[in-house]
Design a protein around this motif. Structure first.
Motif, PDB file in Angstrom:
ATOM      1  N   ARG A   5       0.869  -1.176   0.000  1.00  0.00           N
ATOM      2  CA  ARG A   5       0.000   0.000   0.000  1.00  0.00           C
ATOM      3  C   ARG A   5       0.904   1.224   0.000  1.00  0.00           C
ATOM      4  O   ARG A   5       1.790   1.348   0.841  1.00  0.00           O
ATOM      5  CB  ARG A   5      -0.918  -0.017   1.227  1.00  0.00           C
ATOM      6  N   GLN A 141       0.178   1.626  -6.845  1.00  0.00           N
ATOM      7  CA  GLN A 141      -1.204   1.368  -6.438  1.00  0.00           C
ATOM      8  C   GLN A 141      -2.137   2.095  -7.401  1.00  0.00           C
ATOM      9  O   GLN A 141      -1.994   3.291  -7.642  1.00  0.00           O
ATOM     10  CB  GLN A 141      -1.434   1.841  -5.001  1.00  0.00           C
ATOM     11  N   ARG A 184      -0.651  -2.963  -6.666  1.00  0.00           N
ATOM     12  CA  ARG A 184      -1.949  -3.153  -6.028  1.00  0.00           C
ATOM     13  C   ARG A 184      -3.023  -2.494  -6.887  1.00  0.00           C
ATOM     14  O   ARG A 184      -2.999  -1.278  -7.093  1.00  0.00           O
ATOM     15  CB  ARG A 184      -1.958  -2.556  -4.617  1.00  0.00           C
ATOM     16  N   GLY A 225      -6.195  -1.266   1.878  1.00  0.00           N
ATOM     17  CA  GLY A 225      -5.910  -2.316   0.907  1.00  0.00           C
ATOM     18  C   GLY A 225      -7.160  -3.115   0.603  1.00  0.00           C
ATOM     19  O   GLY A 225      -8.278  -2.714   0.918  1.00  0.00           O
TER      20      GLY A 225
END
Length: 265
Positions: A5, A141, A184, A225
């Motif tokens: 993250r 991310q 992510r 997350g």
């Protein structure tokens, strides 16, 4: 090992569709939490006003105007952001439209083309611009803004819902590639949030929340997350149940709801 993250010290954040509504509110919320945020939309005046609104916050907002339907422009913006501000660590790909429908038509090719161009192709253009650098660094991310209306076909939501359902499918499929690259990937599925777009709706919007509260929940989701950021729970779980119903029961239930005045937005 799950992808990391991202935090403000990891690089810059990028928010598309940031001239108003959820995009603008999320950019401000990120700046409150210390992020340097590059914002993109077609209206440079609105972006510059947003940047001024962030004066005095722990982070900052900088304007990089562009149209998400232009793939080359998105690549150039990401290259510029990274050259000036540092590596792109977090991207919230939020740009979206809800085309107006003519009263006499449930669907039109023009409306579908507009919705898909921004809500799906625009997200894909932004993803393809952000992914190469993140893949090279093996970290980053990404979050795409879709909608709970993308879960299943709802009355009155054929055009908007179809484009958001496609965005959800896109992210579900890309999640495997992103995981392997150390990136992510998240999908954001809000319910009804008070924005200029939803104010055009002419039907009841259950559990309507302020844009500030919606932005806080989205940024909390970035920090927490998990693949899906969906809210409010009072609407999320009934919508998830609807996805499980067989067609005869689903259509009977939704037809009754539509007859009583409820519509998807």
């Amino acid at each position: 090992m799950a992808p990391s993250r991202m935090k403000p010290q990891d690089g810059v954040a990028w928010v598309t569709g940031a001239s108003s509504g959820i995009g603008a509110a999320v950019a401000l919320e990120l700046a409150r939490r210390g992020w340097s945020v590059a914002v993109t939309a077609r209206r440079v005046d609105a972006l510059e006003a947003l940047a001024r609104e962030a004066d005095g916050l722990p982070g900052r907002i900088v304007a990089h105007a562009g149209d998400v339907t232009n793939a080359r422009a998105m690549r150039t913006i990401v290259e510029t952001i990274e050259a000036i501000h540092g590596p792109l660590a977090l991207a919230f790909l939020n740009a979206g439209v809800a085309p107006r429908q003519r009263a006499e038509s449930a669907i039109s090719g023009e409306a579908v083309t507009e919705a898909v161009a921004v809500n799906l192709v625009g997200a894909a253009n932004s993803l393809s611009a952000a992914l190469p650098g993140m893949t090279q660094r093996q970290r980053g991310q990404l979050a795409v803004n879709a909608s709970l209306v993308g879960y299943r076909g709802l009355p009155g939501a054929a055009v908007y819902g179809a484009s958001k359902a496609a965005a959800i499918h896109l992210c579900e499929s890309l999640r495997f590639d992103c995981d392997r690259a150390g990136i992510r990937l998240q999908i954001v599925n809000p319910g009804f949030v008070d924005t200029p777009m939803t104010r055009r709706n002419r039907f009841a919007m259950p559990f309507l929340m302020t844009v500030g509260e919606g932005a806080r929940r989205i940024v909390d989701g970035f920090e927490r997350g998990g693949f899906e950021i969906a809210f409010p729970r009072r609407l999320v779980w009934p919508m998830k149940v609807l996805r499980l119903l067989p067609y005869p029961l689903y259509f009977a239930l939704m037809s009754r709801l539509a007859a009583s005045g409820g519509r998807g937005g």
